[in-house]
Design an enzyme around this catalytic site. Structure first.
Site, PDB file in Angstrom:
ATOM      1  N   HIS B  17       0.861  -1.247   0.017  1.00 29.62           N
ATOM      2  CA  HIS B  17      -0.177   0.035  -0.240  1.00 29.62           C
ATOM      3  C   HIS B  17       0.917   1.139  -0.074  1.00 29.62           C
ATOM      4  O   HIS B  17       1.759   1.330   0.833  1.00 29.62           O
ATOM      5  CB  HIS B  17      -0.986  -0.081   1.120  1.00 29.62           C
ATOM      6  CG  HIS B  17      -1.989  -1.136   1.128  1.00 29.62           C
ATOM      7  ND1 HIS B  17      -1.996  -1.953   2.287  1.00 29.62           N
ATOM      8  CD2 HIS B  17      -2.729  -1.775   0.140  1.00 29.62           C
ATOM      9  CE1 HIS B  17      -2.996  -2.823   1.956  1.00 29.62           C
ATOM     10  NE2 HIS B  17      -3.225  -2.785   0.762  1.00 29.62           N
ATOM     11  N   ARG B  59      -3.081   4.502  -1.601  1.00 28.64           N
ATOM     12  CA  ARG B  59      -3.117   3.142  -1.187  1.00 28.64           C
ATOM     13  C   ARG B  59      -2.801   2.188  -2.390  1.00 28.64           C
ATOM     14  O   ARG B  59      -1.938   1.133  -2.493  1.00 28.64           O
ATOM     15  CB  ARG B  59      -4.042   2.743  -0.429  1.00 28.64           C
ATOM     16  CG  ARG B  59      -4.485   1.352   0.074  1.00 28.64           C
ATOM     17  CD  ARG B  59      -6.013   1.299   0.863  1.00 28.64           C
ATOM     18  NE  ARG B  59      -5.887  -0.225   1.173  1.00 28.64           N
ATOM     19  CZ  ARG B  59      -5.547  -0.850   2.445  1.00 28.64           C
ATOM     20  NH1 ARG B  59      -4.883  -0.134   3.306  1.00 28.64           N
ATOM     21  NH2 ARG B  59      -5.911  -1.939   2.820  1.00 28.64           N
ATOM     22  N   HIS B 114       3.239  -3.469   6.642  1.00 26.73           N
ATOM     23  CA  HIS B 114       2.034  -2.411   6.530  1.00 26.73           C
ATOM     24  C   HIS B 114       1.753  -1.648   7.494  1.00 26.73           C
ATOM     25  O   HIS B 114       2.542  -1.994   8.712  1.00 26.73           O
ATOM     26  CB  HIS B 114       0.732  -3.247   6.427  1.00 26.73           C
ATOM     27  CG  HIS B 114       0.510  -4.003   4.973  1.00 26.73           C
ATOM     28  ND1 HIS B 114      -0.070  -3.654   3.965  1.00 26.73           N
ATOM     29  CD2 HIS B 114       1.122  -5.198   4.591  1.00 26.73           C
ATOM     30  CE1 HIS B 114      -0.050  -4.439   3.144  1.00 26.73           C
ATOM     31  NE2 HIS B 114       0.680  -5.594   3.318  1.00 26.73           N
ATOM     32  N   GLU B 177       1.943  -5.593  10.555  1.00 21.42           N
ATOM     33  CA  GLU B 177       0.795  -4.216  10.659  1.00 21.42           C
ATOM     34  C   GLU B 177       0.940  -3.640  11.873  1.00 21.42           C
ATOM     35  O   GLU B 177       0.294  -3.705  12.762  1.00 21.42           O
ATOM     36  CB  GLU B 177      -0.283  -5.039  10.495  1.00 21.42           C
ATOM     37  CG  GLU B 177      -1.610  -4.049  10.155  1.00 21.42           C
ATOM     38  CD  GLU B 177      -1.883  -3.636   8.798  1.00 21.42           C
ATOM     39  OE1 GLU B 177      -1.615  -2.590   8.460  1.00 21.42           O
ATOM     40  OE2 GLU B 177      -2.152  -4.500   7.909  1.00 21.42           O
TER      41      GLU B 177
HETATM   42 ZN   LIG Z   1      -1.368  -2.022   4.006  1.00 19.96          ZN
END
Ligand SMILES: [Zn+2]
Ligand SMILES: [Zn+2]
Lengths: 311, 311
Positions: B17, B59, B114, B177
């Site tokens: 992203h 993104r 992420h 994440e």
């Molecule tokens: Zn992401």
């Protein structure tokens, strides 16, 4: 002693930047129920300033609406319509000017709702150190909103450094720049603070219209000095980031020798200016592309004249 | 006891992203200096997964790369090239598959970096409750990274609810994440935590290759149950936001009767499910368009088999 014209029309802008959610959702709600922001002595009009950007949840489509003021003044203000090839925001700025500006319905006050990813709290943005009406409104927010409100003054001796803003098309204007809130996220806490500040502005304006005298006062402001950019390589990419000790420290003094940036491989870069500054807009997402890591400001105390409505 | 193949090739993805900045900047740095992430027993390849999205700090360009896995499998995997009219990310996913997937250089492990606007801390995302290698790697991170690491398990009995992800083209994969970080913002603290987690993964893999035996263990995970959307009107616009008492409370129990949403006019909406859930991805910016206010998860303890490299 200063006297200002009675206020007849107030506009509340949300979505000047389409991904700043608390203003967007407040204005959408008020468009359904204008009574919530009406006061007996004047008309309040809510407006989504950049509807296409709101629809796509982006700051802007082609160019930043907030930066267009001077462009509009210089280039398009006297035009009936901009050329069809002009960026979307130019068309929109001309529309807004026609509706709210001096050649349109001539709104007296514009309240412009913004969010920042910086930890700026309930920041009030004003453009002039001499407009008694706006200064008294800021003072009223500081005293009566129940919220801590740092005041960011965008007036600077160097004219090219004047921050343009959407509120400048009306006689008086204030920006309510609330953070920290990520782009595209609606935080209930920020929404509630934004709502309270708008109501406090409207209360002030109504009292002013009713003849209340606002006594002389002083107002602490942070006046813009210059911008500080991130260290970058020849491809314009960041080689350092805001130092953890500066992150979230908007409005705190940054003294010569204090940590300012942290390089990608872990080296601290210190602030080497000659005097203490007060950073604001520290690590604002939208400012990476503008070459701004933060705004350097200086703390000042302004004298605010007594204010009353013109008889 | 479980034995897994020696690891020869590890990929570290950033910018899957394009506006998740700590992965982007770490991978850019490692592309300049691959030694920083090399280990004697295997090759590590850093990769910007969605370069066009990174360039534009968005993104994605056309479709979310993270959601493409099944599409790729079903539709494009056997193709030489997707049709030229296909969205950019489909082309890119096929490229990535050709380079890193089973029909390409066959990478053994993908580590996918992420960021989230949710307050999820140092979240490890894994896709299987039975892959001993990945489970032992997660356990190793929990024990040895020096960071609190909640584990999010995307495996669900209902197959249509399986979250697709970029790591699934390799034998083993883990998502790191990290939050809370706004889109388009680089926080030094998050960058340093991301860096530390990647190094801990690489240390684990090197020890595994060297023949270290990882004993049987248990691992606490949050297994996805279902998504909860915001209350919306007929135009699909939010009529309520995450309640202040739920905001930033990822991984905390949400019990029947607890405040969940706050309507735009100030009414509390309670959680009325029958059992306690553990919300994750609470108020993630990218999930507004996907109809997700948060993921409901349940807490489970997995048994992890002893692991050793295959002789
Ligand atoms: Zn992401
Ligand atoms: Zn803004």
């Amino acid at each position: 002693m200063s006297a200002a014209q009675v206020v007849r029309r107030v506009a509340v802008f949300g979505g000047t930047h389409g991904n700043e959610m608390s203003g967007v959702y407040l204005v959408k709600r008020w468009l359904q129920n204008q009574e919530a922001i009406s006061r007996p002595s004047f008309q309040t009009v809510p407006c989504i300033a950049n509807p296409r950007a709101v629809e796509r949840c982006r700051r802007y489509i082609d160019v930043d609406l907030k930066m267009l003021k001077m462009l509009i003044d210089d280039l398009f203000y006297s035009m009936e319509a901009p050329p069809s090839t002009a960026p979307y925001e130019v068309h929109r700025a001309v529309e807004l000017n026609k509706k709210f500006g001096a050649k349109g319905e001539s709104f007296d006050v514009i309240i412009d709702l913004h969010n920042t990813t910086s930890n700026m709290g309930n920041c009030l943005i004003i453009g002039s150190s001499t407009d008694s009406f706006t200064l008294q409104m800021a003072k009223y927010l500081v005293q009566w909103s129940g919220l801590v409100c740092p005041v960011f003054l965008t007036e600077n001796p160097a004219p090219h450094l004047k921050m343009a803003d959407t509120t400048s098309m009306s006689a008086h204007g204030i920006g309510l720049e609330l953070g920290a809130q990520p782009q595209g996220v609606l935080l209930a806490d920020v929404y509630l603070r934004h709502e309270r500040l708008v109501h406090t502005c409207l209360d002030f304006i109504h009292k002013f219209n009713q003849g209340e005298i606002f006594p002389p006062a002083t107002l602490e402001v942070y006046r813009i000095l210059h911008v500080v950019d991130y260290p970058r390589n020849k491809d314009n990419e960041l080689t350092a980031m805001i130092h953890p000790e500066l992150q979230d420290k908007d409005w705190h003094p940054l003294k010569p020798g204090d940590p300012m940036f942290l390089s990608m491989d872990g080296k601290t870069i210190k602030y080497e200016g000659e005097s203490t500054i007060y950073p604001a807009f520290v690590n604002e997402a939208a400012y990476y592309e503008k070459g701004i890591a933060f705004w350097a400001t200086q703390k000042e105390t302004l004298n605010v004249q007594e204010l009353q409505v013109k008889a």
